[in-house]
Design a protein around this motif. Structure first.
Motif, PDB file in Angstrom:
ATOM      1  N   ILE A   1     -59.770 -37.228 109.666  1.00  0.00           N
ATOM      2  CA  ILE A   1     -60.830 -37.577 110.738  1.00  0.00           C
ATOM      3  C   ILE A   1     -61.966 -38.379 110.118  1.00  0.00           C
ATOM      4  CG2 ILE A   1     -60.292 -35.906 112.569  1.00  0.00           C
ATOM      5  CD1 ILE A   1     -62.745 -34.297 111.795  1.00  0.00           C
ATOM      6  N   GLY A   2     -62.307 -38.392 108.841  1.00  0.00           N
ATOM      7  CA  GLY A   2     -63.321 -39.262 108.304  1.00  0.00           C
ATOM      8  C   GLY A   2     -63.357 -39.268 106.790  1.00  0.00           C
ATOM      9  N   LEU A   3     -63.902 -40.243 106.081  1.00  0.00           N
ATOM     10  CA  LEU A   3     -64.193 -40.217 104.705  1.00  0.00           C
ATOM     11  C   LEU A   3     -65.024 -39.510 104.478  1.00  0.00           C
ATOM     12  CD1 LEU A   3     -63.884 -42.672 102.382  1.00  0.00           C
ATOM     13  CD2 LEU A   3     -66.199 -43.124 102.894  1.00  0.00           C
ATOM     14  N   ARG A   4     -65.841 -38.827 105.192  1.00  0.00           N
ATOM     15  CA  ARG A   4     -67.108 -37.959 104.915  1.00  0.00           C
ATOM     16  C   ARG A   4     -66.451 -36.775 104.191  1.00  0.00           C
ATOM     17  NH1 ARG A   4     -67.615 -34.036 109.260  1.00  0.00           N
ATOM     18  NH2 ARG A   4     -66.461 -34.448 111.150  1.00  0.00           N
TER      19      ARG A   4
ATOM     20  N   VAL B   1     -60.986 -44.992 112.812  1.00  0.00           N
ATOM     21  CA  VAL B   1     -62.282 -44.724 113.868  1.00  0.00           C
ATOM     22  C   VAL B   1     -62.684 -43.354 113.687  1.00  0.00           C
ATOM     23  CG1 VAL B   1     -61.527 -46.509 115.663  1.00  0.00           C
ATOM     24  CG2 VAL B   1     -60.305 -44.166 115.468  1.00  0.00           C
ATOM     25  N   ASP B   2     -63.168 -42.820 114.775  1.00  0.00           N
ATOM     26  CA  ASP B   2     -63.871 -41.560 114.863  1.00  0.00           C
ATOM     27  C   ASP B   2     -65.086 -41.572 113.770  1.00  0.00           C
ATOM     28  OD1 ASP B   2     -64.506 -38.688 114.287  1.00  0.00           O
ATOM     29  OD2 ASP B   2     -62.546 -38.301 115.484  1.00  0.00           O
ATOM     30  N   SER B   3     -65.161 -40.471 112.797  1.00  0.00           N
ATOM     31  CA  SER B   3     -66.526 -40.602 112.024  1.00  0.00           C
ATOM     32  C   SER B   3     -66.530 -41.419 111.040  1.00  0.00           C
ATOM     33  CB  SER B   3     -66.681 -39.075 111.378  1.00  0.00           C
ATOM     34  OG  SER B   3     -65.672 -38.727 110.501  1.00  0.00           O
ATOM     35  N   ASN B   4     -65.505 -42.328 110.768  1.00  0.00           N
ATOM     36  CA  ASN B   4     -65.515 -43.570 109.854  1.00  0.00           C
ATOM     37  C   ASN B   4     -66.117 -44.711 110.423  1.00  0.00           C
ATOM     38  OD1 ASN B   4     -63.359 -42.632 107.703  1.00  0.00           O
ATOM     39  ND2 ASN B   4     -62.114 -42.443 109.644  1.00  0.00           N
ATOM     40  N   LEU B   5     -66.597 -44.831 111.547  1.00  0.00           N
ATOM     41  CA  LEU B   5     -66.997 -45.909 112.368  1.00  0.00           C
ATOM     42  C   LEU B   5     -67.680 -45.767 113.675  1.00  0.00           C
ATOM     43  CD1 LEU B   5     -66.934 -49.021 113.068  1.00  0.00           C
ATOM     44  CD2 LEU B   5     -64.560 -48.790 113.817  1.00  0.00           C
ATOM     45  N   ASP B   6     -66.939 -44.854 114.440  1.00  0.00           N
ATOM     46  CA  ASP B   6     -67.546 -44.557 115.755  1.00  0.00           C
ATOM     47  C   ASP B   6     -67.601 -43.145 116.137  1.00  0.00           C
ATOM     48  OD1 ASP B   6     -68.172 -44.484 118.570  1.00  0.00           O
ATOM     49  OD2 ASP B   6     -65.913 -44.669 119.295  1.00  0.00           O
ATOM     50  N   TRP B   7     -69.132 -42.637 115.763  1.00  0.00           N
ATOM     51  CA  TRP B   7     -69.255 -41.252 115.834  1.00  0.00           C
ATOM     52  C   TRP B   7     -70.224 -40.924 116.907  1.00  0.00           C
ATOM     53  CZ3 TRP B   7     -70.966 -37.714 111.135  1.00  0.00           C
ATOM     54  CH2 TRP B   7     -70.102 -36.597 111.192  1.00  0.00           C
ATOM     55  N   GLY B   8     -70.281 -41.902 118.029  1.00  0.00           N
ATOM     56  CA  GLY B   8     -71.326 -41.584 119.032  1.00  0.00           C
ATOM     57  C   GLY B   8     -72.851 -42.122 118.831  1.00  0.00           C
ATOM     58  N   GLN B   9     -72.771 -43.037 117.369  1.00  0.00           N
ATOM     59  CA  GLN B   9     -74.397 -43.216 117.274  1.00  0.00           C
ATOM     60  C   GLN B   9     -75.101 -44.427 117.813  1.00  0.00           C
ATOM     61  OE1 GLN B   9     -71.517 -43.873 115.598  1.00  0.00           O
ATOM     62  NE2 GLN B   9     -71.514 -45.725 114.377  1.00  0.00           N
ATOM     63  N   ASP B  10     -74.240 -45.084 118.800  1.00  0.00           N
ATOM     64  CA  ASP B  10     -74.802 -46.579 119.194  1.00  0.00           C
ATOM     65  C   ASP B  10     -74.983 -46.585 120.693  1.00  0.00           C
ATOM     66  OD1 ASP B  10     -74.970 -47.814 116.798  1.00  0.00           O
ATOM     67  OD2 ASP B  10     -72.720 -48.136 116.725  1.00  0.00           O
ATOM     68  N   LEU B  11     -75.601 -45.335 121.253  1.00  0.00           N
ATOM     69  CA  LEU B  11     -76.210 -45.547 122.641  1.00  0.00           C
ATOM     70  C   LEU B  11     -77.357 -45.945 122.712  1.00  0.00           C
ATOM     71  CD1 LEU B  11     -75.334 -42.092 124.504  1.00  0.00           C
ATOM     72  CD2 LEU B  11     -74.175 -44.227 124.772  1.00  0.00           C
TER      73      LEU B  11
ATOM     74  N   ILE C   1     -60.922 -48.903 101.632  1.00  0.00           N
ATOM     75  CA  ILE C   1     -61.392 -50.127 102.824  1.00  0.00           C
ATOM     76  C   ILE C   1     -62.769 -49.587 103.167  1.00  0.00           C
ATOM     77  CG2 ILE C   1     -59.378 -50.514 103.338  1.00  0.00           C
ATOM     78  CD1 ILE C   1     -59.480 -48.816 106.052  1.00  0.00           C
ATOM     79  N   LYS C   2     -63.357 -48.491 102.592  1.00  0.00           N
ATOM     80  CA  LYS C   2     -64.785 -48.218 103.254  1.00  0.00           C
ATOM     81  C   LYS C   2     -65.667 -48.170 101.964  1.00  0.00           C
ATOM     82  CE  LYS C   2     -66.158 -45.313 106.351  1.00  0.00           C
ATOM     83  NZ  LYS C   2     -66.889 -46.584 107.029  1.00  0.00           N
ATOM     84  N   THR C   3     -65.168 -48.360 100.851  1.00  0.00           N
ATOM     85  CA  THR C   3     -66.260 -48.311  99.782  1.00  0.00           C
ATOM     86  C   THR C   3     -66.520 -49.860  99.125  1.00  0.00           C
ATOM     87  OG1 THR C   3     -65.174 -46.223  98.953  1.00  0.00           O
ATOM     88  CG2 THR C   3     -66.474 -47.467  97.480  1.00  0.00           C
ATOM     89  N   PRO C   4     -67.654 -50.372  98.986  1.00  0.00           N
ATOM     90  CA  PRO C   4     -68.066 -51.497  98.601  1.00  0.00           C
ATOM     91  C   PRO C   4     -67.036 -52.048  97.223  1.00  0.00           C
ATOM     92  CG  PRO C   4     -70.052 -50.438  98.731  1.00  0.00           C
ATOM     93  CD  PRO C   4     -68.783 -49.321  98.960  1.00  0.00           C
TER      94      PRO C   4
END
Length: 587
Positions: free
Chosen positions: A404-407, A476-486, A355-358
């Motif tokens: 916790i993440g695709l990474r 969620v978590d590092s798949n989407l929301d890792w604190g990057q949007d302040l 779901i996270k790969t083109p």
């Protein structure tokens, strides 16, 4: 290669470098620090500047030192290491280091001034990996499949996201792929260049992330396959032109493995400054094997690490960091499609990949796998080099409990692209117009998917689930929301004349640093927990989707935000923060 071929290659690689640079830099300058970046950056800086390896020992220091290198040339950076000496090592890795890193980045210094050049150093690794991918694909399948594979790499959102962040995930991806590439070349022809490339990438992988430990068995297995092949092994070292006998091939492979192990051991000591203790303090030492968590979760490993430390085989921060990583990996909160778990799911990473790969890359990759399966009787060593590393890393993550993440499966992506290149080669060789049109449509669809998510690459989800707006329903978590949007949140507030907001932010960046006037709600960062209060209503309520889904909150915390999930947000910031207009108490 002739001059014309060099020109063709340059006409591909130069535009790639320019486009990759534009896509990554223009994105990361719009983003605040992700959860892990402050620890990685400060760990690298303290290692480089002070030969101090105490900050976040869960990763070896090379990548962090690489990222922090530009900071050495910056005047006026403030840091006080004396405070660490007064903290017990367990308390330090528990919470002390997080407060220390926050104070260094957001209170003592200018965070973005330090973060941007460090991120650029990771972009350089992204360029290197792209060149490696192009080179390997070209040698396997030819020029045009390599050019298409490089185009897919340049427009792959997960690659763009993690090559823009100061974390260890992209570095180990680059160095693992480099190791496999030069090992493949060395199994075709032994030469000093191939052996140097193999040894260098192998060593760098092990001093960048502990998951590189998988490389040892992979190298052993692939060398064994080459040894037992009956064909002569071409050689360009000294007077030897080929290794013709089984004995000569086995002796060379054994020697190569011994050299790899020795160079890796020396490299580990080198990046730790040939210092056993993690700092200049003679009384400060990690001993996680003495903690109850180690004896309960990983007793055998704790014993091995204790023995290694007693004999000082490796630096204390290295052995103890590896132990700490394994202790923490045994239990961790995880979220998948509305479910919560402390031990994860075996199918977490396959789902995340799908779901996270083109869509285009998935289709081309699966077609490549299908081609290998159909022709399994004629599989060559080339296919083994594509399939075995991919299978090993995917199997290792599927059997782990850290979801916790695709990474964590990022190292498979270059091999996915290699297999996609195999499909591209088949399409071009067939000369069927329909296949060429399908290939063009797939490549165009990947460009469109990237354009729709720009500059929010980390939040990418494909059209199988309706795109990134639906992503938080699954991951969620590092798949989407890792604190990057302040930073985008602040831009939205300024655009809409919002002077105050109620904020539940998941991350380690500081809202105050970006001038965000807020009331902190449950789920606030550790450094603002003491400021948590009831929301000021009526007013806007902004919630990071990791908190909105309650991944790391108690059941009461999940219940607090659950009613907001039934509302349509007034705004969605970078897909990771939902903003609601709320008139009265919602819980």
């Amino acid at each position: 290669m002739n001059r014309r071929e060099w020109l063709r290659i340059a006409l591909v690689l130069i535009p790639f470098a320019v486009l990759f640079f534009i896509l990554t830099v223009s994105s990361y300058t719009q983003k605040s620090a992700t959860w892990d970046e402050p620890q990685h950056l400060i760990a690298g800086y303290t290692a480089l500047k002070f030969h101090d390896y105490r900050t976040d020992p869960e990763h070896p220091p090379f990548l962090r030192m690489w990222a922090a290198w530009p900071l050495l040339m910056m005047p006026g950076i403030k840091m006080d290491l004396e405070a660490i000496d007064k903290i017990h090592p367990v308390a330090w890795v528990g919470s002390g280091q997080f407060f220390f890193c926050h104070a260094f980045l957001y209170q003592m210094n200018d965070a973005d001034r330090l973060l941007y050049p460090a991120r650029f150093m990771i972009v350089l690794l992204g360029l290197l990996l792209g060149v490696l991918l192009f080179s390997w694909t070209r040698e396997l399948f030819g020029f045009w499949p390599a050019a298409v594979a490089l185009g897919l790499y340049t427009t792959e959102p997960n690659i763009l996201a993690h090559s823009s962040l100061v974390t260890t995930d992209f570095a180990v991806t680059c160095f693992v792929f480099g190791t496999m590439y030069f090992l493949w070349r060395a199994t075709r022809e032994v030469s000093w260049a191939n052996l140097l490339g193999l040894t260098g990438f192998f060593a760098l992988a092990h001093v960048s992330k502990f998951s590189a430990i998988l490389l040892g068995p992979l190298v052993l297995a692939l060398l064994a396959v080459r040894v037992y092949r009956k064909s002569a092994w071409p050689c360009k070292i000294g007077q030897v032109r080929a290794l013709t006998s089984l004995k000569s091939r086995a002796l060379f492979a054994t020697g190569a493995l011994a050299v790899l192990a020795l160079v890796m051991w020396v490299t580990i000591w080198t990046v730790y400054g040939f210092r056993y203790l993690p700092s200049a303090s003679s009384t400060w030492q990690f001993r996680f094997q003495d903690e109850p968590g180690a004896k309960e979760r990983v007793p055998v490993l704790a014993g091995v690490v204790n023995w290694a430390d007693e004999h000082r085989l490796l630096p204390n921060a290295y052995t103890q960091g590896f132990l700490l990583t394994q202790i923490k990996a045994q239990q961790r909160g995880a979220f998948l499609a509305g479910q919560f778990s402390r031990e994860g799911w075996w199918y977490y990473f396959p789902v995340a990949f799908l779901i996270k790969t083109p869509v285009a890359l998935i289709v081309l990759f699966l077609a490549g796998v299908a081609l290998c399966a159909i022709r399994w009787r004629t599989l060559t060593q080339n296919e083994l080099f594509m399939l075995l590393p991919l299978a090993a890393y995917l199997a290792a993550t599927m059997t782990a409990k850290l979801n916790i993440g695709l990474r964590h499966i990022l190292p498979i992506y270059p091999f996915v692209l290699l297999l996609a290149g195999k499909t591209v080669a088949e399409c071009l060789v067939s000369k069927r117009r329909a296949l060429a049109c399908l290939l063009g449509a797939l490549c165009l669809s990947q460009v469109v998917e990237l354009a729709r998510v720009y500059p929010h690459y980390l939040a990418f989800f494909n059209q199988f689930i309706g795109g990134p707006r639906n992503g938080n329903e699954y991951l969620v978590d590092s798949n989407l929301d890792w604190g990057q949007d302040l930073k985008p949140l602040k831009a939205w507030m300024d655009k809409n004349n919002v002077v105050h907001i109620n904020l539940s932010y998941f991350g380690t960046a500081d809202p105050a640093y970006y001038g965000i006037n807020c009331t902190h709600l449950p789920g606030a960062p550790f450094f603002d927990e003491q400021l948590i209060a009831g929301p000021q209503l009526p007013g806007y309520v902004a919630v990071s989707v990791t908190n909105l889904r309650g991944v790391y909150l108690s059941e009461a915390g999940r219940a607090f935000y659950r009613p907001l999930l039934e509302r349509t947000p007034s705004a969605v910031i970078g897909y990771s923060i939902h903003v609601y207009w709320v008139e009265r108490e919602w819980w």
